[in-house]
Design a protein around this motif. Structure first.
Motif, PDB file in Angstrom:
ATOM      1  N   GLY A  41      40.239  72.982  22.686  1.00 34.68           N
ATOM      2  CA  GLY A  41      40.229  72.847  24.135  1.00 34.68           C
ATOM      3  C   GLY A  41      41.519  73.267  24.816  1.00 34.68           C
ATOM      4  O   GLY A  41      42.609  73.092  24.267  1.00 34.68           O
ATOM      5  N   VAL A  42      41.386  73.822  26.019  1.00 34.12           N
ATOM      6  CA  VAL A  42      42.534  74.194  26.845  1.00 34.12           C
ATOM      7  C   VAL A  42      42.906  72.975  27.681  1.00 34.12           C
ATOM      8  O   VAL A  42      42.081  72.456  28.433  1.00 34.12           O
ATOM      9  N   ALA A  43      44.142  72.514  27.539  1.00 38.58           N
ATOM     10  CA  ALA A  43      44.592  71.296  28.201  1.00 38.58           C
ATOM     11  C   ALA A  43      45.324  71.559  29.507  1.00 38.58           C
ATOM     12  O   ALA A  43      45.344  70.705  30.390  1.00 38.58           O
ATOM     13  N   ALA A  44      45.950  72.731  29.638  1.00 38.77           N
ATOM     14  CA  ALA A  44      46.734  73.018  30.842  1.00 38.77           C
ATOM     15  C   ALA A  44      46.837  74.521  31.046  1.00 38.77           C
ATOM     16  O   ALA A  44      46.727  75.298  30.094  1.00 38.77           O
ATOM     17  N   ILE A  45      47.061  74.902  32.305  1.00 29.83           N
ATOM     18  CA  ILE A  45      47.209  76.310  32.655  1.00 29.83           C
ATOM     19  C   ILE A  45      48.258  76.414  33.757  1.00 29.83           C
ATOM     20  O   ILE A  45      48.397  75.505  34.579  1.00 29.83           O
ATOM     21  N   ALA A  46      49.024  77.504  33.753  1.00 30.04           N
ATOM     22  CA  ALA A  46      50.048  77.720  34.781  1.00 30.04           C
ATOM     23  C   ALA A  46      50.087  79.192  35.154  1.00 30.04           C
ATOM     24  O   ALA A  46      49.919  80.058  34.294  1.00 30.04           O
ATOM     25  N   HIS A  47      50.311  79.465  36.430  1.00 28.77           N
ATOM     26  CA  HIS A  47      50.475  80.832  36.916  1.00 28.77           C
ATOM     27  C   HIS A  47      51.940  81.239  36.857  1.00 28.77           C
ATOM     28  O   HIS A  47      52.823  80.437  37.181  1.00 28.77           O
ATOM     29  N   HIS A  48      52.198  82.481  36.465  1.00 22.76           N
ATOM     30  CA  HIS A  48      53.545  83.040  36.529  1.00 22.76           C
ATOM     31  C   HIS A  48      53.965  83.079  37.997  1.00 22.76           C
ATOM     32  O   HIS A  48      53.133  83.339  38.866  1.00 22.76           O
ATOM     33  N   PRO A  49      55.247  82.842  38.302  1.00 23.24           N
ATOM     34  CA  PRO A  49      55.653  82.796  39.714  1.00 23.24           C
ATOM     35  C   PRO A  49      55.587  84.131  40.447  1.00 23.24           C
ATOM     36  O   PRO A  49      55.521  84.145  41.676  1.00 23.24           O
TER      37      PRO A  49
END
Length: 194
Positions: A41-49
């Motif tokens: 499972g994918v727990a977290a995601i973030a966009h590059h600034p």
């Protein structure tokens, strides 16, 4: 001797105040792409600034970076001994911070393509991580009822914030200041001045 980073003593003006962008009208939303990203499972995601890139953190103990919307793998990292719970890009996009069930926070340097620091002072799982907007500090939230402020220049814990009576599940910096906000399983939100 390694120099220590310094938090700004006064809040800085927010350069985004007064900036107005016209909202773009959207007729309808549609799914653009779906990628098989991880083995668990994918727990977290973030966009590059600043780039069309996202980073994902997974229960499979790895993180990965992907192009958007193509979904091409750019880079990946492993080194945590347990699941990842959180991931956050450095404000300049040069590093990642990850938090894990192995009770550590790791910093990942893209130029070196390697882990550049491991912070291991928590005694239980790390649920969340956040960068200070200047990029010299990371704050982490843990199941051990504490939040910790990490000096990325000196490579050590600068402060431990105690007061919650249950797991701290979420943490963030107030933009352009030295204030930290934590959310806990004890049903409280706390504001800390570091």
């Amino acid at each position: 001797k390694v120099a220590a980073a310094a938090l700004p003593k006064q809040p800085r003006p927010n350069p985004n105040i007064g900036v107005h962008e016209e909202a773009k009208g959207v007729e309808h939303y549609s799914l653009q792409a779906t990628n098989r990203a991880h083995a668990s499972g994918v727990a977290a995601i973030a966009h590059h600034p600043s780039k069309p890139i996202v980073a994902t953190a997974s229960d499979d103990c790895t993180w990965k970076m992907w192009t958007v919307p193509q979904g091409e793998l750019v880079m990946s990292g492993d080194g945590h001994a347990d699941w990842l719970s959180s991931i956050e890009f450095h404000p300049h996009g040069s590093h990642l911070a990850t938090g894990s069930g192995d009770s550590t926070v790791k910093l990942w340097d893209f130029r070196a393509a390697a882990c550049s620091a491991t912070f291991s002072d928590h005694t239980q799982a790390v649920w969340d991580v956040a960068w200070h907007d200047l990029g010299d500090f990371v704050v982490s939230a843990s199941m051990d009822h504490t939040a910790k402020l990490w000096d990325c220049i000196a490579g050590k814990c600068r402060s431990t914030f105690r007061g919650h009576v249950d797991s701290i599940n979420s943490v963030c910096f107030q933009p352009f200041s030295e204030n930290i906000c934590t959310g806990s399983g004890d049903k409280t939100v706390s504001l800390w001045d570091c």
